[in-house]
Motif scaffolding. Sequence first.
Motif, short mmCIF file in Angstrom:
data_model
loop_
_atom_site.label_atom_id
_atom_site.label_comp_id
_atom_site.label_asym_id
_atom_site.label_seq_id
_atom_site.Cartn_x
_atom_site.Cartn_y
_atom_site.Cartn_z
N PHE A 54 0.81 -1.22 0.00
CA PHE A 54 0.00 0.00 0.00
C PHE A 54 0.84 1.27 0.00
CE2 PHE A 54 -3.46 -2.80 1.06
CZ PHE A 54 -4.52 -2.19 0.44
N TRP A 55 2.14 1.16 -0.08
CA TRP A 55 2.98 2.34 -0.17
C TRP A 55 3.03 2.81 -1.62
CZ3 TRP A 55 7.79 3.06 3.28
CH2 TRP A 55 7.45 2.84 4.61
N PRO A 56 2.65 4.05 -1.89
CA PRO A 56 2.64 4.53 -3.28
C PRO A 56 4.01 5.02 -3.74
CG PRO A 56 1.76 6.22 -1.85
CD PRO A 56 2.07 5.03 -0.98
N VAL A 57 4.98 4.12 -3.68
CA VAL A 57 6.34 4.48 -4.07
C VAL A 57 6.87 3.41 -5.01
CG1 VAL A 57 6.85 5.70 -1.92
CG2 VAL A 57 7.35 3.28 -2.08
N PRO A 58 7.84 3.76 -5.84
CA PRO A 58 8.49 2.72 -6.63
C PRO A 58 9.42 1.89 -5.73
CG PRO A 58 9.43 4.87 -7.13
CD PRO A 58 8.30 5.10 -6.17
N SER A 124 -2.10 17.53 -7.74
CA SER A 124 -2.85 16.59 -6.90
C SER A 124 -2.25 16.45 -5.51
CB SER A 124 -2.90 15.22 -7.57
OG SER A 124 -3.60 15.30 -8.77
N ILE A 125 -0.97 16.69 -5.37
CA ILE A 125 -0.34 16.58 -4.05
C ILE A 125 -0.99 17.55 -3.07
CG2 ILE A 125 1.80 17.06 -2.80
CD1 ILE A 125 3.29 15.75 -5.12
N SER A 126 -1.34 18.72 -3.55
CA SER A 126 -1.94 19.70 -2.64
C SER A 126 -3.45 19.50 -2.47
CB SER A 126 -1.67 21.12 -3.15
OG SER A 126 -2.27 21.30 -4.41
N THR A 127 -4.11 18.86 -3.42
CA THR A 127 -5.57 18.70 -3.31
C THR A 127 -5.96 17.36 -2.70
OG1 THR A 127 -5.70 17.93 -5.60
CG2 THR A 127 -6.07 20.28 -5.20
N ILE A 128 -5.64 16.27 -3.37
CA ILE A 128 -6.05 14.95 -2.86
C ILE A 128 -4.91 14.22 -2.16
CG2 ILE A 128 -7.83 14.68 -4.61
CD1 ILE A 128 -5.92 12.75 -6.08
N GLY A 129 -3.72 14.78 -2.21
CA GLY A 129 -2.53 14.14 -1.65
C GLY A 129 -2.62 13.79 -0.17
N PRO A 130 -2.98 14.74 0.69
CA PRO A 130 -3.01 14.41 2.12
C PRO A 130 -3.96 13.26 2.45
CG PRO A 130 -3.06 16.79 1.82
CD PRO A 130 -3.20 16.17 0.46
N ALA A 131 -5.15 13.29 1.90
CA ALA A 131 -6.11 12.21 2.17
C ALA A 131 -5.60 10.88 1.60
CB ALA A 131 -7.47 12.54 1.57
N PHE A 132 -4.99 10.94 0.43
CA PHE A 132 -4.45 9.73 -0.18
C PHE A 132 -3.34 9.13 0.66
CE2 PHE A 132 -1.22 8.02 -3.22
CZ PHE A 132 -1.89 6.85 -3.53
N LEU A 133 -2.41 9.95 1.12
CA LEU A 133 -1.28 9.44 1.90
C LEU A 133 -1.72 8.91 3.26
CD1 LEU A 133 1.45 12.04 0.96
CD2 LEU A 133 1.18 9.70 0.11
N VAL A 134 -2.65 9.60 3.91
CA VAL A 134 -3.17 9.11 5.19
C VAL A 134 -3.89 7.78 4.97
CG1 VAL A 134 -4.89 9.55 6.99
CG2 VAL A 134 -3.29 11.34 6.33
N GLY A 135 -4.68 7.70 3.91
CA GLY A 135 -5.38 6.46 3.60
C GLY A 135 -4.43 5.31 3.30
N CYS A 136 -3.36 5.62 2.57
CA CYS A 136 -2.37 4.58 2.28
C CYS A 136 -1.71 4.09 3.56
CB CYS A 136 -1.30 5.11 1.31
SG CYS A 136 -1.87 5.21 -0.39
N GLY A 137 -1.41 5.01 4.47
CA GLY A 137 -0.81 4.61 5.75
C GLY A 137 -1.74 3.73 6.57
N ILE A 138 -2.99 4.11 6.64
CA ILE A 138 -3.96 3.32 7.40
C ILE A 138 -4.14 1.95 6.75
CG2 ILE A 138 -6.40 3.15 8.04
CD1 ILE A 138 -6.34 6.24 8.36
N ALA A 143 -3.65 -3.78 6.50
CA ALA A 143 -3.36 -4.93 5.63
C ALA A 143 -2.19 -5.74 6.18
CB ALA A 143 -3.06 -4.47 4.21
N GLY A 144 -1.16 -5.07 6.67
CA GLY A 144 -0.02 -5.78 7.24
C GLY A 144 -0.41 -6.61 8.45
N LEU A 145 -1.18 -6.03 9.35
CA LEU A 145 -1.62 -6.77 10.53
C LEU A 145 -2.57 -7.90 10.15
CD1 LEU A 145 -2.16 -3.84 13.06
CD2 LEU A 145 -0.37 -5.59 13.12
#
Length: 177
Positions: A54-58, A124-138, A143-145
């Motif tokens: 779920f990490w949005p990184v290469p 998008s980083i400034s508009t949907i980015g924060p919600a996307f990154l928080v969601g990816c973290g959650i 998913a890991g647990l």
Amino acid sequence: MPRKFIRRFLPDHQKIREQRALAVFGTLLHDANLWHLNRRSAAGAFGIGLFFAFWPVPFQMWLAAALAIPCRVNLPLSVATVWITNPLTMPPMFYGAYLVGVFALGEEIQSFAFELSWDWVVQSISTIGPAFLVGCGICAIVAGLAGYFGMNLLWRWSVVRHWNKRRAQRKSASSDS
């Protein structure tokens, strides 16, 4: 048993050790615990793989390998589990993560149209980015647990089922004689 099922899909550990991309890890790959497949190593590897999926990184596979080595869990399984996110599954998974982030932050869902351009990413980083990154973290943590405890339960259930089957076979064999 899960061991036999999982082993069918894992590549040979010698081929993995010879990969140039993993040369960064050097002799750390010679630890035998990274190649064993038991309940502890499979559950840990599955949890690590789902966490990084779920990490949005290469280079998610490198990150999974980098954590699997010090945790001494099955390296091929942790790297392979990351591939749950692939070009087909990534859009729904990441959109779902965005929705989780919107819910967690208490924001409104913003409409957006995906464009394959750098300008769109920066905007998008400034508009949907924060919600996307928080969601990816959650989603990564959940998913890991879930992967760790789910694989642990599946492994235990399989072993108990196998024991019960053997016990029933012994019982029927002793009653036949």
